[in-house]
Design a protein around this motif. Structure first.
Motif, PDB file in Angstrom:
ATOM      1  N   ALA A 111      24.520  35.764  36.323  1.00 51.49           N
ATOM      2  CA  ALA A 111      25.690  36.402  37.720  1.00 51.49           C
ATOM      3  C   ALA A 111      25.787  35.685  38.957  1.00 51.49           C
ATOM      4  O   ALA A 111      26.314  36.145  39.479  1.00 51.49           O
ATOM      5  CB  ALA A 111      25.688  37.678  37.790  1.00 51.49           C
ATOM      6  N   HIS A 112      24.711  34.734  39.213  1.00 55.32           N
ATOM      7  CA  HIS A 112      24.299  33.825  40.572  1.00 55.32           C
ATOM      8  C   HIS A 112      24.847  32.851  40.326  1.00 55.32           C
ATOM      9  O   HIS A 112      25.433  32.492  41.519  1.00 55.32           O
ATOM     10  CB  HIS A 112      22.485  34.350  40.773  1.00 55.32           C
ATOM     11  CG  HIS A 112      21.874  35.419  41.478  1.00 55.32           C
ATOM     12  ND1 HIS A 112      22.412  36.470  41.611  1.00 55.32           N
ATOM     13  CD2 HIS A 112      21.267  36.642  40.440  1.00 55.32           C
ATOM     14  CE1 HIS A 112      21.891  37.856  41.911  1.00 55.32           C
ATOM     15  NE2 HIS A 112      20.490  37.787  40.854  1.00 55.32           N
ATOM     16  N   LEU A 113      24.865  32.674  39.023  1.00 57.93           N
ATOM     17  CA  LEU A 113      25.646  31.328  39.617  1.00 57.93           C
ATOM     18  C   LEU A 113      27.544  30.776  39.743  1.00 57.93           C
ATOM     19  O   LEU A 113      28.116  31.641  38.695  1.00 57.93           O
ATOM     20  CB  LEU A 113      25.466  30.435  38.343  1.00 57.93           C
ATOM     21  CG  LEU A 113      23.931  30.643  37.685  1.00 57.93           C
ATOM     22  CD1 LEU A 113      23.052  30.259  36.703  1.00 57.93           C
ATOM     23  CD2 LEU A 113      23.231  29.873  39.088  1.00 57.93           C
ATOM     24  N   LEU A 114      27.256  29.952  40.340  1.00 51.89           N
ATOM     25  CA  LEU A 114      29.349  29.154  40.902  1.00 51.89           C
ATOM     26  C   LEU A 114      28.985  28.007  40.660  1.00 51.89           C
ATOM     27  O   LEU A 114      29.072  27.399  41.383  1.00 51.89           O
ATOM     28  CB  LEU A 114      29.547  29.796  41.601  1.00 51.89           C
ATOM     29  CG  LEU A 114      31.131  29.742  41.652  1.00 51.89           C
ATOM     30  CD1 LEU A 114      32.298  30.951  41.540  1.00 51.89           C
ATOM     31  CD2 LEU A 114      31.095  30.170  43.177  1.00 51.89           C
ATOM     32  N   PRO A 115      28.867  27.427  39.046  1.00 53.05           N
ATOM     33  CA  PRO A 115      28.866  26.088  39.058  1.00 53.05           C
ATOM     34  C   PRO A 115      30.335  25.392  39.024  1.00 53.05           C
ATOM     35  O   PRO A 115      31.005  26.340  38.997  1.00 53.05           O
ATOM     36  CB  PRO A 115      27.490  25.543  37.451  1.00 53.05           C
ATOM     37  CG  PRO A 115      28.580  27.042  36.912  1.00 53.05           C
ATOM     38  CD  PRO A 115      28.597  28.239  37.704  1.00 53.05           C
TER      39      PRO A 115
ATOM     40  N   ALA B 208      26.120  28.029  44.216  1.00 53.57           N
ATOM     41  CA  ALA B 208      26.891  27.152  43.917  1.00 53.57           C
ATOM     42  C   ALA B 208      26.299  26.115  43.443  1.00 53.57           C
ATOM     43  O   ALA B 208      26.394  24.373  43.812  1.00 53.57           O
ATOM     44  CB  ALA B 208      27.807  26.620  44.925  1.00 53.57           C
ATOM     45  N   LEU B 209      25.938  25.408  42.057  1.00 55.63           N
ATOM     46  CA  LEU B 209      25.506  24.489  41.412  1.00 55.63           C
ATOM     47  C   LEU B 209      26.274  23.425  41.371  1.00 55.63           C
ATOM     48  O   LEU B 209      27.600  23.739  41.483  1.00 55.63           O
ATOM     49  CB  LEU B 209      24.586  24.908  40.136  1.00 55.63           C
ATOM     50  CG  LEU B 209      23.948  25.706  40.137  1.00 55.63           C
ATOM     51  CD1 LEU B 209      23.562  25.768  38.173  1.00 55.63           C
ATOM     52  CD2 LEU B 209      22.270  25.688  40.586  1.00 55.63           C
ATOM     53  N   PHE B 210      26.438  22.263  41.918  1.00 56.28           N
ATOM     54  CA  PHE B 210      26.901  20.693  41.160  1.00 56.28           C
ATOM     55  C   PHE B 210      28.044  20.865  42.454  1.00 56.28           C
ATOM     56  O   PHE B 210      29.197  20.417  41.853  1.00 56.28           O
ATOM     57  CB  PHE B 210      27.337  20.803  40.130  1.00 56.28           C
ATOM     58  CG  PHE B 210      26.695  20.726  38.828  1.00 56.28           C
ATOM     59  CD1 PHE B 210      25.094  20.565  39.410  1.00 56.28           C
ATOM     60  CD2 PHE B 210      26.778  21.590  37.877  1.00 56.28           C
ATOM     61  CE1 PHE B 210      24.170  20.851  37.918  1.00 56.28           C
ATOM     62  CE2 PHE B 210      25.760  22.318  36.919  1.00 56.28           C
ATOM     63  CZ  PHE B 210      24.218  21.337  36.803  1.00 56.28           C
ATOM     64  N   GLY B 211      27.975  21.668  43.361  1.00 53.55           N
ATOM     65  CA  GLY B 211      28.935  21.426  44.263  1.00 53.55           C
ATOM     66  C   GLY B 211      28.502  20.278  45.110  1.00 53.55           C
ATOM     67  O   GLY B 211      27.676  19.096  45.298  1.00 53.55           O
TER      68      GLY B 211
END
Length: 315
Positions: A79-83, A48-51
């Motif tokens: 698919a692993h990224l939830l920015p 969760a980049l940029f949390g």
């Protein structure tokens, strides 16, 4: 109301709001960041980049664009990224969310606009709707981000229902960082199929039986494998063992200023002092705080496997 459970969130997952390393002059240290992202994925975590714990609101728009590109160019599957893509300024939120969508990320985690307080659900609905309409993609997946103690702007159940009704295949989940179990439980019961992520792994014992989608947790930065093992446990006994392990570490860390604490722990296990840097207005842990925390973790027999290899990454 039954929501559409997107396949990307059908199996419980752990996402880490990846902490952001800085150089001596407080520029983003992209090589260290990418190496840490690859370590987290190797330990079973999504990103969760940029949390909040990434110091996202201390990062510029162009910095966030470039860093997401760096991670994907390094071979991390989108698919692993939830920015995180929420912003006070609607054009910035649109730009960040469009970039995440076009990159093929699993979804975009969106704070509400958080400067104005006392805004109505009508205003918040318009904000999310305008972002979705501006992007206009069937591939877009939005997860709401409820953290009212920071934003002062709660995401109500009424707003969730309106958004699910209007955009059933786009607005697919929420991170609940309120710390209010009653709220998390109510969402899990009221919106089956909606991907509800508690912000603490310590709540998974109660949340998973109600259909939680996993967790998006600050301390996934330091114990991703243990949380993934909890999510993958196949027996009640195995789950109970992992619940105890992850909860005790979580409680020790959250008693300290979270972002400096996470960075100090990573610095310790990577043997790389540069990880302790934070951008103002945050400040690093003082020696008394950091020493006490490391003693607690040592007493818990805590470790971060293979972290020492990150110290070889050039700044």
């Amino acid at each position: 109301m039954v929501a559409h459970r997107h396949p990307a969130f059908a199996t419980p997952r752990v996402f880490a709001p990846v902490i952001t390393p800085f150089t001596k002059d407080l520029r983003i240290d992209a090589p260290r960041f990418v190496a840490f992202c690859r370590w987290l994925v190797g330990q079973g975590a999504g990103l969760a980049l940029f949390g909040t714990n990434s110091e996202a609101n201390s990062l510029g728009l162009t910095e966030r664009h470039a860093l997401l590109d760096d991670v994907i160019k390094a071979g991390v599957d989108p698919a692993h990224l939830l920015p995180g893509t929420g912003s006070c300024a609607l054009p910035d939120a649109i730009a960040l969310t469009r970039h995440a969508c076009e990159a093929g990320c699993a979804g975009a985690l969106m704070l509400p606009p958080f400067f104005y307080k006392g805004v109505s659900d009508d205003g918040l609905f318009a904000y999310y709707s305008d972002v979705i309409q501006a992007i206009g993609s069937d591939q877009l997946r939005v997860l709401l981000y409820h953290i009212p103690q920071f934003t002062g702007v709660p995401i109500t159940h009424t707003l969730i229902e309106r958004l699910i009704t209007a955009y059933p295949r786009t607005v697919v989940g929420i991170k609940d960082s309120s710390g209010d179990w009653a709220n998390t439980e109510a969402m899990l019961r009221k919106f089956p199929g909606f991907a509800v992520f508690p912000a603490s792994e310590a709540l998974l014992g109660k949340a998973l039986p109600l259909g939680a989608a996993g967790c998006i947790s600050a301390t996934a930065n330091i114990q991703p494998q243990a949380i993934a093992s909890l999510l993958n446990a196949t027996t009640l006994e195995e789950r109970a063992v992992w619940e105890g392990k992850v909860a005790t570490v979580r409680l020790a860390v959250q008693a300290q200023p979270m972002i400096p604490a996470l960075k100090h722990i990573v610095a310790h296990f990577a043997n790389d002092e540069s990880w302790t840097r934070v951008r103002p207005p945050l400040t690093p842990m003082n020696p008394a705080q950091s020493g006490a925390l490391l003693q607690q973790l040592q007493a818990l027999d805590f470790s971060m496997p293979a972290m020492a290899t990150l110290a070889t990454v050039a700044a």
